[in-house]
Design a protein around this motif. Structure first.
Motif, PDB file in Angstrom:
ATOM      1  N   SER A   3       0.824  -1.207   0.000  1.00 13.33           N
ATOM      2  CA  SER A   3       0.000   0.000   0.000  1.00 13.33           C
ATOM      3  C   SER A   3       0.862   1.262   0.000  1.00 13.33           C
ATOM      4  O   SER A   3       2.054   1.237   0.340  1.00 13.33           O
ATOM      5  N   LYS A   4       0.228   2.351  -0.356  1.00 16.57           N
ATOM      6  CA  LYS A   4       0.894   3.650  -0.318  1.00 16.57           C
ATOM      7  C   LYS A   4       1.340   3.971   1.101  1.00 16.57           C
ATOM      8  O   LYS A   4       2.408   4.557   1.326  1.00 16.57           O
ATOM      9  N   ARG A   5       0.533   3.541   2.083  1.00 15.89           N
ATOM     10  CA  ARG A   5       0.863   3.784   3.487  1.00 15.89           C
ATOM     11  C   ARG A   5       2.175   3.115   3.871  1.00 15.89           C
ATOM     12  O   ARG A   5       2.975   3.668   4.636  1.00 15.89           O
ATOM     13  N   PHE A   6       2.415   1.907   3.331  1.00 16.25           N
ATOM     14  CA  PHE A   6       3.661   1.206   3.633  1.00 16.25           C
ATOM     15  C   PHE A   6       4.865   2.019   3.174  1.00 16.25           C
ATOM     16  O   PHE A   6       5.829   2.216   3.923  1.00 16.25           O
ATOM     17  N   ASN A  18      16.484  -4.920   3.019  1.00 18.94           N
ATOM     18  CA  ASN A  18      15.995  -3.861   3.894  1.00 18.94           C
ATOM     19  C   ASN A  18      14.703  -4.353   4.558  1.00 18.94           C
ATOM     20  O   ASN A  18      13.778  -4.806   3.891  1.00 18.94           O
ATOM     21  N   GLN A  19      14.636  -4.259   5.871  1.00 20.25           N
ATOM     22  CA  GLN A  19      13.544  -4.887   6.618  1.00 20.25           C
ATOM     23  C   GLN A  19      12.625  -3.851   7.252  1.00 20.25           C
ATOM     24  O   GLN A  19      13.070  -2.946   7.949  1.00 20.25           O
ATOM     25  N   THR A  20      11.326  -4.022   7.004  1.00 24.75           N
ATOM     26  CA  THR A  20      10.301  -3.231   7.678  1.00 24.75           C
ATOM     27  C   THR A  20       9.417  -4.196   8.440  1.00 24.75           C
ATOM     28  O   THR A  20       8.900  -5.161   7.859  1.00 24.75           O
ATOM     29  N   THR A  21       9.237  -3.971   9.751  1.00 24.97           N
ATOM     30  CA  THR A  21       8.540  -4.933  10.601  1.00 24.97           C
ATOM     31  C   THR A  21       7.366  -4.291  11.312  1.00 24.97           C
ATOM     32  O   THR A  21       7.461  -3.172  11.823  1.00 24.97           O
ATOM     33  N   TYR A  22       6.247  -5.035  11.317  1.00 25.56           N
ATOM     34  CA  TYR A  22       5.057  -4.656  12.085  1.00 25.56           C
ATOM     35  C   TYR A  22       4.744  -5.823  13.019  1.00 25.56           C
ATOM     36  O   TYR A  22       4.650  -6.970  12.576  1.00 25.56           O
ATOM     37  N   THR A  23       4.561  -5.539  14.302  1.00 26.50           N
ATOM     38  CA  THR A  23       4.370  -6.604  15.286  1.00 26.50           C
ATOM     39  C   THR A  23       2.990  -6.527  15.922  1.00 26.50           C
ATOM     40  O   THR A  23       2.544  -5.454  16.348  1.00 26.50           O
ATOM     41  N   MET A  24       2.328  -7.688  15.983  1.00 32.51           N
ATOM     42  CA  MET A  24       1.044  -7.822  16.658  1.00 32.51           C
ATOM     43  C   MET A  24       1.169  -8.906  17.725  1.00 32.51           C
ATOM     44  O   MET A  24       2.249  -9.492  17.903  1.00 32.51           O
ATOM     45  N   SER A  25       0.077  -9.219  18.401  1.00 33.86           N
ATOM     46  CA  SER A  25       0.159 -10.132  19.540  1.00 33.86           C
ATOM     47  C   SER A  25       0.546 -11.555  19.133  1.00 33.86           C
ATOM     48  O   SER A  25       1.293 -12.225  19.850  1.00 33.86           O
ATOM     49  N   ASN A  26       0.057 -12.033  17.994  1.00 31.58           N
ATOM     50  CA  ASN A  26       0.317 -13.416  17.593  1.00 31.58           C
ATOM     51  C   ASN A  26       1.145 -13.554  16.320  1.00 31.58           C
ATOM     52  O   ASN A  26       1.309 -14.662  15.813  1.00 31.58           O
ATOM     53  N   ALA A  27       1.638 -12.446  15.811  1.00 33.68           N
ATOM     54  CA  ALA A  27       2.404 -12.521  14.560  1.00 33.68           C
ATOM     55  C   ALA A  27       3.229 -11.261  14.363  1.00 33.68           C
ATOM     56  O   ALA A  27       2.938 -10.207  14.938  1.00 33.68           O
ATOM     57  N   ALA A  28       4.232 -11.399  13.538  1.00 24.77           N
ATOM     58  CA  ALA A  28       5.012 -10.237  13.097  1.00 24.77           C
ATOM     59  C   ALA A  28       5.116 -10.304  11.581  1.00 24.77           C
ATOM     60  O   ALA A  28       5.397 -11.370  11.008  1.00 24.77           O
ATOM     61  N   MET A  29       4.849  -9.197  10.917  1.00 28.91           N
ATOM     62  CA  MET A  29       4.959  -9.134   9.468  1.00 28.91           C
ATOM     63  C   MET A  29       6.235  -8.392   9.091  1.00 28.91           C
ATOM     64  O   MET A  29       6.432  -7.254   9.493  1.00 28.91           O
ATOM     65  N   HIS A  30       7.089  -9.060   8.343  1.00 29.22           N
ATOM     66  CA  HIS A  30       8.345  -8.465   7.878  1.00 29.22           C
ATOM     67  C   HIS A  30       8.273  -8.331   6.361  1.00 29.22           C
ATOM     68  O   HIS A  30       7.955  -9.297   5.660  1.00 29.22           O
ATOM     69  N   VAL A  31       8.580  -7.156   5.862  1.00 35.67           N
ATOM     70  CA  VAL A  31       8.682  -6.960   4.416  1.00 35.67           C
ATOM     71  C   VAL A  31      10.147  -6.680   4.094  1.00 35.67           C
ATOM     72  O   VAL A  31      10.750  -5.744   4.647  1.00 35.67           O
ATOM     73  N   LEU A 150      -3.869  -8.993   4.946  1.00 34.52           N
ATOM     74  CA  LEU A 150      -2.929  -8.843   6.064  1.00 34.52           C
ATOM     75  C   LEU A 150      -1.942  -7.708   5.820  1.00 34.52           C
ATOM     76  O   LEU A 150      -1.587  -6.974   6.748  1.00 34.52           O
ATOM     77  N   LEU A 151      -1.487  -7.561   4.593  1.00 34.92           N
ATOM     78  CA  LEU A 151      -0.604  -6.435   4.267  1.00 34.92           C
ATOM     79  C   LEU A 151      -1.276  -5.111   4.591  1.00 34.92           C
ATOM     80  O   LEU A 151      -0.640  -4.174   5.090  1.00 34.92           O
ATOM     81  N   TYR A 152      -2.566  -5.032   4.327  1.00 32.04           N
ATOM     82  CA  TYR A 152      -3.316  -3.810   4.633  1.00 32.04           C
ATOM     83  C   TYR A 152      -3.511  -3.660   6.142  1.00 32.04           C
ATOM     84  O   TYR A 152      -3.287  -2.575   6.706  1.00 32.04           O
ATOM     85  N   LEU A 153      -3.925  -4.743   6.826  1.00 29.53           N
ATOM     86  CA  LEU A 153      -4.267  -4.647   8.246  1.00 29.53           C
ATOM     87  C   LEU A 153      -3.061  -4.277   9.107  1.00 29.53           C
ATOM     88  O   LEU A 153      -3.176  -3.492  10.048  1.00 29.53           O
ATOM     89  N   PHE A 154      -1.899  -4.858   8.808  1.00 26.71           N
ATOM     90  CA  PHE A 154      -0.726  -4.584   9.636  1.00 26.71           C
ATOM     91  C   PHE A 154      -0.309  -3.116   9.558  1.00 26.71           C
ATOM     92  O   PHE A 154       0.270  -2.585  10.500  1.00 26.71           O
ATOM     93  N   THR A 155      -0.578  -2.474   8.432  1.00 26.46           N
ATOM     94  CA  THR A 155      -0.182  -1.067   8.282  1.00 26.46           C
ATOM     95  C   THR A 155      -1.311  -0.107   8.629  1.00 26.46           C
ATOM     96  O   THR A 155      -1.112   1.106   8.625  1.00 26.46           O
ATOM     97  N   GLU A 156      -2.498  -0.666   8.953  1.00 27.59           N
ATOM     98  CA  GLU A 156      -3.656   0.175   9.261  1.00 27.59           C
ATOM     99  C   GLU A 156      -3.580   0.702  10.687  1.00 27.59           C
ATOM    100  O   GLU A 156      -3.088   0.027  11.604  1.00 27.59           O
TER     101      GLU A 156
END
Length: 299
Positions: A3-6, A18-31, A150-156
């Motif tokens: 997304s543009k937000r990312f 190059n690593q961008t990480t978003y962390t939630m309670s049960n998962a971490a999303m790394h791009v 999920l790509l959208y939710l992690f950056t929302e």
């Protein structure tokens, strides 16, 4: 697609992974983004991970497996602590390689497995268990849509996004388990059909793909009622019997269309389709191109 937000929020500091990480309670999303060619890049996670290619090409080298190309639209399931050695043969500044790595907590995976065994048990009483790790597959439409969501939710920025992500993770694990189960049935159907009614039916479909196949005939082969057969098949394969039959027919059609001097009319009839229009519609849905255009690529 990212997304543009990312892109607005990420910081590009490294040209390789190059690593961008978003962390939630049960998962971490790394791009991960790579903007130049590189070899022997090592990567490891302390939780089970689903890696999914977004753009570009990687060559993966894993323990106890042959090297393989990792391309957009494909995913890979890895256990915790698995060391990946990665090559980036085509990455450039204007044509970067981008990959998503979704690290999922083992507690979330165990919770989902328990839920499936309680509510969606396998027909032969075997428990759902962790999939074969190092499982490399092409995303179907449903898994692709979950990854995009999920790509959208992690950056929302939403107060309930942890709950949203948790629900999507559960569906993702279930879909991947069913995809893995489908692969096991397809690879082993000719070996184990005597001990599994579902494997027997899959082998029956493949041997009779050119014939008119209906749910009544298939359920009779499995010695089940039509409703029970449909439920069992979709539960363990992740798709309906008709969807599976169409997938197998299109596999055969793509093989035949690559042969010289093949007429499309002969191909669709040989694959068990009753009309050209239905064949065209199913082929385009699965292959994203018409049979005629597909044939032009090879002839």
């Amino acid at each position: 697609m990212l997304s543009k937000r990312f892109f607005e929020n990420r910081s590009l500091q490294d040209m390789v992974e190059n690593q961008t990480t978003y962390t939630m309670s049960n998962a971490a999303m790394h791009v991960f983004e790579t903007h130049k060619m590189a070899e022997h890049v090592l990567l490891q996670f302390d939780q089970p991970v689903l890696a999914s290619m977004l753009e570009g090409k990687k060559i993966m080298h894993l323990k106890d497996s042959q090297s393989f190309d990792f391309l957009p639209g494909e995913s890979l399931v890895l256990p915790a602590q698995e060391v990946m050695r990665i090559d980036f043969p085509e990455a450039k500044e204007k044509n970067p390689t981008r990959c998503l790595a979704m690290a999922i907590s083992e507690d979330k995976i165990k919770e989902t497995l328990h839920l499936m065994n309680e509510n969606l048990p396998k027909f032969d009483k075997r428990d759902w268990s962790l999939m074969d790790y190092n499982f490399h597959f092409s995303n179907d439409r449903e898994i692709f849509q979950i990854i995009q969501r999920l790509l959208y939710l992690f950056t929302e920025n939403h107060p309930s996004k942890d709950l949203f992500v948790d629900n999507m993770l559960q569906e993702l694990v279930i879909r991947v388990l069913q995809t893995n189960s489908k692969k096991a049935y397809l690879e082993n159907s000719n070996k184990f059909h005597q001990s599994s009614r579902l494997r027997y039916v899959i082998e029956f479909i493949r041997k009779n793909i050119h014939k008119n196949l209906c749910i009544e005939d298939l359920s009779n082969q499995a010695y089940m009622s039509e409703s029970n057969f449909y439920r069992v098949f979709k539960n363990e394969m992740g798709i309906s019997p008709v969807e599976f039959i169409n997938e197998e027919r299109i596999k055969l059609a793509t093989k035949l269309l690559k042969e010289e001097d093949r007429k499309i009319k002969d191909v669709y009839m040989e694959c068990g389709f009753e009309s050209r229009s239905y064949f065209n519609r199913v082929f385009k849905k699965i292959k994203k191109v018409s049979p005629g255009k597909f044939q032009e690529r090879f002839n």
